[in-house]
Design a protein around this motif. Structure first.
Motif, short mmCIF file in Angstrom:
data_model
loop_
_atom_site.label_atom_id
_atom_site.label_comp_id
_atom_site.label_asym_id
_atom_site.label_seq_id
_atom_site.Cartn_x
_atom_site.Cartn_y
_atom_site.Cartn_z
N ARG A 306 0.88 -1.19 0.00
CA ARG A 306 0.07 -0.04 0.18
C ARG A 306 0.68 1.32 -0.15
N LYS A 343 -4.94 -3.70 1.82
CA LYS A 343 -6.07 -3.00 1.28
C LYS A 343 -5.62 -2.44 -0.15
N SER A 345 -6.98 -2.29 -3.96
CA SER A 345 -8.04 -2.46 -4.78
C SER A 345 -7.87 -3.35 -5.91
#
Length: 408
Positions: A306, A343, A345
């Protein structure tokens, strides 16, 4: 020409930024679409009924159940040329023993070297074909494969020849990498500097002469090679015309910046990357390749995927399929688990498995469904692309095409 469809959704993954964060807005989702293929390449992508009318002479491959079409995945970091297992290592690791303890007990990379040296070129080629075909059935159409379990001239060349031979017997595309700089072998008389000089002077010219690989890798770590020794080695390999990649920051930070400094195509692992490494990769063309399979196999933290994306890095996701730290080899499952932990996408995961992974290998002809690019693709038995990650790798592709040819 062949018209394939209709698909409930097609995600061609075109027009996506090569670096930085991605969201759903970056996915150009085409509904009720079809794809036209000729001579292994994509000719057109569009509405299925419109394409039927536009190309009346095309052979039809009718898709009669709800399916979602994606480009084929690209696994840009594997070690699938090996013999034997390291299940003993794994058992010791889950009982709490350290990587160093296991190596001292006769395990670790040297265990795989011993087992791989004992295998013939033909046996190794057959094992690569077996593993590549499993990957292909799971939607992975291009696979990078490293040497590195030979660690002398005869054995490293045997491995690279086995990878070459395997490429003739699998529909998957294999991209070979010379990882003779995996560690200093126990039977080499000399230090790390002497060993790396031997690779440059003796081994790499033979690799070039036989056209076995145009890529060189090195493992920079306390148990392998120091940054001080790695820098001149990588510079020398580049001067010979090899593309560079680096096993970087797996347990110790610092080598990702070295990869950037030598303009390596990728820095792989990055579990120990610190703020300085993230900043360096965020502003570089060196691809940050994260390997969640190694984190799962070793029971350690994931690479900071991330933060790398938010810093502007080019992030690819690979399996690290190997007999020691990442024996599972299920690329989609690993990517899905990483996405939940970090996290990421769906767009970031899919780009990391396709176009950004292709960039890590210097391949500009695959990873998206675009005119003139290879028709490497896969379709999933669902009506919504989000289901693919939702099932965390348990949903496998129903069909796989390699250069327009149905292989599953």
């Amino acid at each position: 020409m062949q018209l394939i469809g209709p698909f409930i959704q097609i995600l061609p993954l075109t027009d996506m930024p090569i670096r930085g964060p991605l969201g759903e807005r970056h996915l150009r989702i085409m509904e009720h679409g079809g794809l036209l293929v000729a001579a292994g390449r994509v000719v057109d992508v569009g509405g299925y009924q419109d394409m039927k009318a536009q190309y009346p002479d095309a052979e039809l491959h009718f898709i009669d159940t709800p399916q979602v079409l994606l480009p084929g995945f690209i696994d840009c970091h594997t070690h699938i040329c090996f013999s034997g297992t390291r299940s003993r290592d794994y058992s010791m690791r889950i009982e709490g023993q350290s990587y160093l303890d296991i190596a001292r007990a006769g395990g670790g990379i040297w265990s795989s070297v011993t087992q791989t040296r004992a295998a013939s070129q033909e046996e190794l080629a057959a094992l690569v074909v077996q593993r590549a075909n499993r990957h292909l059935q799971e939607g992975v159409t291009t696979i990078e494969v490293k040497s590195g379990y030979g660690l002398n001239a005869a054995q490293e060349l045997k491995m690279l020849r086995a990878i070459r031979d395997a490429g003739v017997h699998t529909k998957a595309s294999l991209v070979s990498t010379c990882l003779a700089a995996h560690l200093v072998p126990k039977d080499f008389e000399g230090d790390e500097k002497a060993y790396l000089e031997w690779i440059i002077a003796d081994l790499l010219p033979q690799v070039q002469q036989e056209r076995l690989s145009n890529r060189v890798d090195i493992f920079i770590e306390q148990t392998a090679f120091s940054p001080a020794a790695a820098m001149p080695f990588l510079e020398a390999a580049a001067s010979l015309g090899f593309d560079l990649t680096v096993h970087a920051d797996q347990f110790t930070a610092g080598s990702a910046q070295l990869a950037v400094a030598v303009h390596a195509r990728s820095a792989d692992h990055l579990e120990a990357s610190d703020d300085a490494a993230i900043r360096a990769l965020g502003g570089a063309d060196t691809v940050a390749v994260v390997l969640p399979g190694a984190s799962l196999g070793l029971g350690m933290q994931y690479a900071p995927a991330r933060r790398l994306l938010d810093a502007g890095a080019i992030l690819a996701i690979a399996s690290d399929w190997n007999p020691g730290s990442a024996p599972m080899g299920d690329l989609l499952m690993q990517a899905a688990v990483l996405s939940a932990a970090e996290k990421l996408s769906a767009a970031e995961v899919l780009a990391g498995l396709t176009i950004r992974a292709a960039h890590a290998l210097g391949l500009e002809d695959r990873g998206v469904l675009r005119y003139g690019w290879f028709a490497d693709m896969q379709s999933y038995p669902c009506a919504d692309y989000r289901d693919i990650l939702y099932y965390q790798g348990k949903m496998k592709p129903q069909h796989v095409w390699k250069e327009g040819i149905l292989v599953k």
